[in-house]
Design a protein around this motif. Structure first.
Motif, mmCIF file in Angstrom:
data_model
loop_
_atom_site.group_PDB
_atom_site.id
_atom_site.type_symbol
_atom_site.label_atom_id
_atom_site.label_comp_id
_atom_site.label_asym_id
_atom_site.label_seq_id
_atom_site.Cartn_x
_atom_site.Cartn_y
_atom_site.Cartn_z
ATOM 1 N N ARG A 111 6.093 2.768 -0.261
ATOM 2 C CA ARG A 111 5.107 1.694 -0.247
ATOM 3 C C ARG A 111 5.369 0.799 0.956
ATOM 4 O O ARG A 111 6.519 0.505 1.279
ATOM 5 C CB ARG A 111 5.196 0.884 -1.546
ATOM 6 C CG ARG A 111 4.443 1.568 -2.671
ATOM 7 C CD ARG A 111 4.781 0.965 -3.991
ATOM 8 N NE ARG A 111 6.187 1.170 -4.318
ATOM 9 C CZ ARG A 111 6.738 0.796 -5.463
ATOM 10 N NH1 ARG A 111 6.009 0.197 -6.370
ATOM 11 N NH2 ARG A 111 8.010 1.019 -5.700
ATOM 12 N N THR A 149 0.846 -1.187 0.000
ATOM 13 C CA THR A 149 0.000 0.000 0.000
ATOM 14 C C THR A 149 0.888 1.247 0.000
ATOM 15 O O THR A 149 1.992 1.236 0.553
ATOM 16 C CB THR A 149 -0.893 0.031 1.251
ATOM 17 O OG1 THR A 149 -0.063 -0.238 2.385
ATOM 18 C CG2 THR A 149 -1.978 -1.016 1.172
ATOM 19 N N ARG A 150 0.382 2.308 -0.617
ATOM 20 C CA ARG A 150 1.134 3.561 -0.662
ATOM 21 C C ARG A 150 0.969 4.286 0.664
ATOM 22 O O ARG A 150 -0.138 4.388 1.189
ATOM 23 C CB ARG A 150 0.613 4.436 -1.795
ATOM 24 C CG ARG A 150 1.111 4.009 -3.154
ATOM 25 C CD ARG A 150 1.343 5.210 -4.054
ATOM 26 N NE ARG A 150 2.465 6.018 -3.586
ATOM 27 C CZ ARG A 150 3.734 5.780 -3.917
ATOM 28 N NH1 ARG A 150 4.042 4.786 -4.694
ATOM 29 N NH2 ARG A 150 4.691 6.550 -3.464
ATOM 30 N N ASP A 191 10.348 5.999 -1.700
ATOM 31 C CA ASP A 191 10.463 6.370 -3.105
ATOM 32 C C ASP A 191 11.889 6.777 -3.466
ATOM 33 O O ASP A 191 12.250 6.808 -4.637
ATOM 34 C CB ASP A 191 9.473 7.499 -3.423
ATOM 35 C CG ASP A 191 8.047 6.957 -3.418
ATOM 36 O OD1 ASP A 191 7.908 5.716 -3.481
ATOM 37 O OD2 ASP A 191 7.102 7.746 -3.323
#
Lengths: 328, 402
Positions: B367, B357-358, B380
């Motif tokens: 994530r 999930t982000r 990221d």
């Protein structure tokens, strides 16, 4: 070809109103075949029929003759012979395919065949245990009772004083003999092809240990016996299904569907808990014979699972067969 | 035939089913009837001291047995992880069997059976062989891995695809090593493991951020050998990770178990001797590529840069080393698995990412992959933060690491 088969073929050409006559002939021939034994002369057939119908002086001898007769019928049926032919042909196909495409990568079991013909027997069982062997066993066992019922010969078989329990036991013994014969045939065919097409020598086990060719042969024999035990368990299931119906094809199809469904269930990781309870998941445990030391505990559990299946489905077949109304 | 007679006949298969069910269920029933075994009382300290004594004198008796490893880490369904393959990655889900033969510290054989395949690790004196039947490859190592790791069972740490936390001895040792001031150690009711009466030591993390509820170590009452280790995640009734003996015999195994000659036609490779893995728990470790452990004990969080292309290279190996010092055996197994050569870790990572999930916060964005026992955060900016802790602890570690 048995007298019964000849008679059946003759009567196929007869008109339908001859059917009752035909089945009586079948039963009479069956009783004669059963009491006189396949090798004996039919000189005293009439006396034998008389003895079989009116006395049961020697139950053990009678059972043995009945079994010999059943085995004779099983191994003379053209359909069963064709199936055995297919069973013998599959190892030949594997051997030829490996021979043609031989790269000798040595990785998988089939890859090792190129280096050692004895390995072909293990590869043959690996390939045939999931479906080909079970199919052959299901045809014979599924046909055992339902086939007779469908043909209308079951009623006449029961005229003899053998009793339903003994008849069922004989039918199952016949199935077990077929399982042994089928597995032996696969092993022998694979051995013959392996020796003919590839070099033969000491066998490398999965554990990396190398055993002599003689011990390899012993292990081949044990693999065949273990596989036959697994097939005999399936035979009990198919025999139980066979007592439930008069359509032999239905019993055969149901048994094969059971095999496929339980293999599918065994392949789903989320329900891995059911795996030990499935018959099919124990078949492949013959790989325990290819380890050093042999994984006897795992295979012992497999044999117990086979025994449990035989006991449960054998008793189901018995309950059904001894209590059902034979209408055909 | 009367209805009654028919009913009686159908009683036979019912009885047959009952007999089989009873036979299958006999083991648990007998165990339940017998109740928990009772051993002479020992406090946690006494037990630990006795164990430490028996370990330091290395009086591990010769034995052989079957070890069953069960992992239900709550990983997303990963392709290629199911089945009984000998790949170390497959140990991350489902149940697996491992056979152990232990002669003395110089002679050990571990066997991981797969369907129609087998992976063997055979240690005999200074020689170590790793045999993979599926790849038809035998890898030879020289040196003395047992002395290098200082463990009673000489297991390779990073070079082997067999995770180090596979034997109860090693797993228990790792778990006990991680126990510092942040762990409450108690002794629970005695249990029966592999048919033997065993003490049960419970290690409970004191920190709130840990995902581990407790670690239960069953210790044989007679030999003080750890027989089973269970890791319970918070809010789960079943252990998330369990490794223990299914059967064990304390007698000298046959000597041929410890000899190995590569079979004809097999690929023989000369392996690099496994580097001695440091086991100092909780120490902040600075590796050349920026891998380090933040926090200590149960809160240890692995911070590393994402393995870019060469997943099997230095970063993978050091991740394994780092996590095996992390304490929780579940971590040790999974991190080692990720660096093993069983399957392609890059593919695995891709698959895992799809179910992530982000998340974002003051620390950045990324994530998050949550399992029962392990949280993994992929930021990221290409960092991987992982630990047996709540996501909040990961965010904190990610923020601090900026």
């Amino acid at each position: 070809m048995s007298a019964r088969e000849t008679l059946t073929e003759e009567t196929v050409m007869r008109v339908a109103d001859d059917a009752a006559n035909r089945t009586e002939q079948n039963a009479a021939t069956r009783a004669a075949d059963d009491t006189s034994g396949s090798g004996r002369s039919r000189r005293n057939t009439a006396t034998a029929v008389h003895t079989a119908v009116h006395t049961a002086a020697h139950p053990a001898a009678h059972t043995a003759r009945l079994l010999a007769s059943e085995i004779g019928l099983t191994f003379r049926r053209p359909r069963n012979l064709a199936m055995l032919g297919v069973l013998a042909a599959v190892p030949v196909l594997i051997g030829v395919a490996v021979r043609i495409a031989s790269r000798g990568d040595g990785g998988s079991l089939i890859g090792q065949v190129a280096g050692n013909g004895l390995v072909l027997t293990f590869a043959a069982f690996l390939v045939m245990l999931p479906l080909v062997l079970p199919l052959a066993v299901a045809v014979v066992a599924g046909d055992a009772v339902a086939g007779e019922a469908g043909q209308g010969t079951l009623r006449y078989l029961l005229v003899a004083p053998a009793g339903r329990t003994r008849l069922l036991a004989v039918k199952y013994a016949d199935v077990v003999v077929f399982c042994l014969a089928a597995c032996a045939l696969v092993a022998l065919s694979a051995l013959a092809v392996g020796v003919a097409l590839f070099p033969v020598g000491p066998v490398t086990l999965l554990s990396g240990t190398t055993v002599s060719a003689a011990e390899g042969l012993v292990r081949v024999g044990l693999v065949a016996l273990y596989s036959a035990a697994g097939m005999a368990a399936l035979g009990a299931v198919a025999l139980a299904v066979s007592t439930l119906t008069e359509a032999a094809i239905g019993a055969v199809a149901a048994s094969v569907v059971l095999v496929v469904v339980s293999q599918v269930l065994g392949a789903i990781p989320q329900i891995a808990v059911v795996r030990p309870f499935l018959l099919t998941s124990w078949w492949s445990s013959f790989d325990g014979l290819l380890r050093d030391p042999m994984a006897t505990d795992e295979m012992g559990r497999g044999l117990l699972a086979f025994l449990a299946y035989i006991v449960i489905f054998g008793s189901i077949a018995w309950s059904r067969f001894t209590s059902k109304d034979i209408t055909a | 035939m009367s209805k009654r007679a028919r009913a009686v006949r159908w009683g036979v298969p019912v009885a047959a089913v009952a007999v089989v069910a009873a036979a299958v269920g006999t083991g648990p029933v007998i165990a339940a009837v017998q109740g928990d075994p009772s051993l002479p009382d020992r406090t946690a300290q006494q037990l630990l001291a006795d164990m430490a004594g028996s370990w330091s004198s290395r009086k591990v008796p010769a034995m052989s047995g079957t070890v069953v490893e069960t992992a239900s880490l709550g990983l997303p369904a990963l392709p290629g992880l199911s089945g009984g393959g000998a790949s170390a990655l497959s140990l991350l889900s489902g149940s697996h069997q491992l056979k152990v033969w232990y002669g003395d510290e110089d002679r050990v054989r571990l066997m991981l059976p797969g369907e129609m395949s087998e992976t063997d690790l055979i240690v005999n004196g200074g020689q170590m062989w790793l045999w993979d039947s599926a790849a038809n490859t035998a890898t030879h190592f020289t040196g003395h891995p047992g002395a290098a790791t200082g463990s009673p069972v000489p297991l390779p740490s990073a070079a082997s695809p067999l995770p180090t936390a596979l034997t109860p001895q090693h797993a228990a040792q790792e778990a006990l090593r991680a126990a510092g001031g942040d762990t409450r150690i108690t002794v629970a009711d005695d249990v029966t493991v592999a048919g033997r009466a065993a003490y049960q030591v419970v290690l409970t993390p004191k920190t709130a951020t840990s995902l581990v509820r407790d670690v239960r170590v069953a210790i044989d009452g007679e030999t003080l050998i750890p027989l089973r280790v269970q890791v319970y995640a918070k809010g789960a009734a079943e252990p998330a990770f369990e490794v223990g003996f299914d059967s064990v015999t304390f007698s000298a195994p046959a000597p041929e178990n410890f000899t190995f000659t590569p079979p004809a036609g097999a690929k023989v490779e000369e392996g690099r001797a496994p580097a001695a893995a440091g086991h100092e728990a909780g120490k902040v470790r600075d590796a050349a590529d920026g891998t380090r452990i933040a926090g200590s004990g149960w809160d240890s969080v692995l911070v590393t840069s994402l393995p870019a292309t060469d997943a099997k290279g230095g970063s993978g190996a050091s991740a394994a080393n780092g996590a095996s010092g992390n304490g929780a055996s579940g971590n040790g197994a999974s991190a080692n698995g990720a660096s093993a050569n069983g399957a392609n870790p890059a593919n695995l990572l891709d698959t895992a990412l799809r179910s992530a999930t982000r998340v974002s916060g003051p620390w950045g964005s990324g994530r998050l992959l949550r399992t029962k026992l392990l949280s993994v955060l992929l930021t990221d900016d290409g960092r991987l933060v992982a630990g047996a802790v709540t996501p909040e602890a990961l965010y904190q570690a990610a923020g601090a690491a900026r």
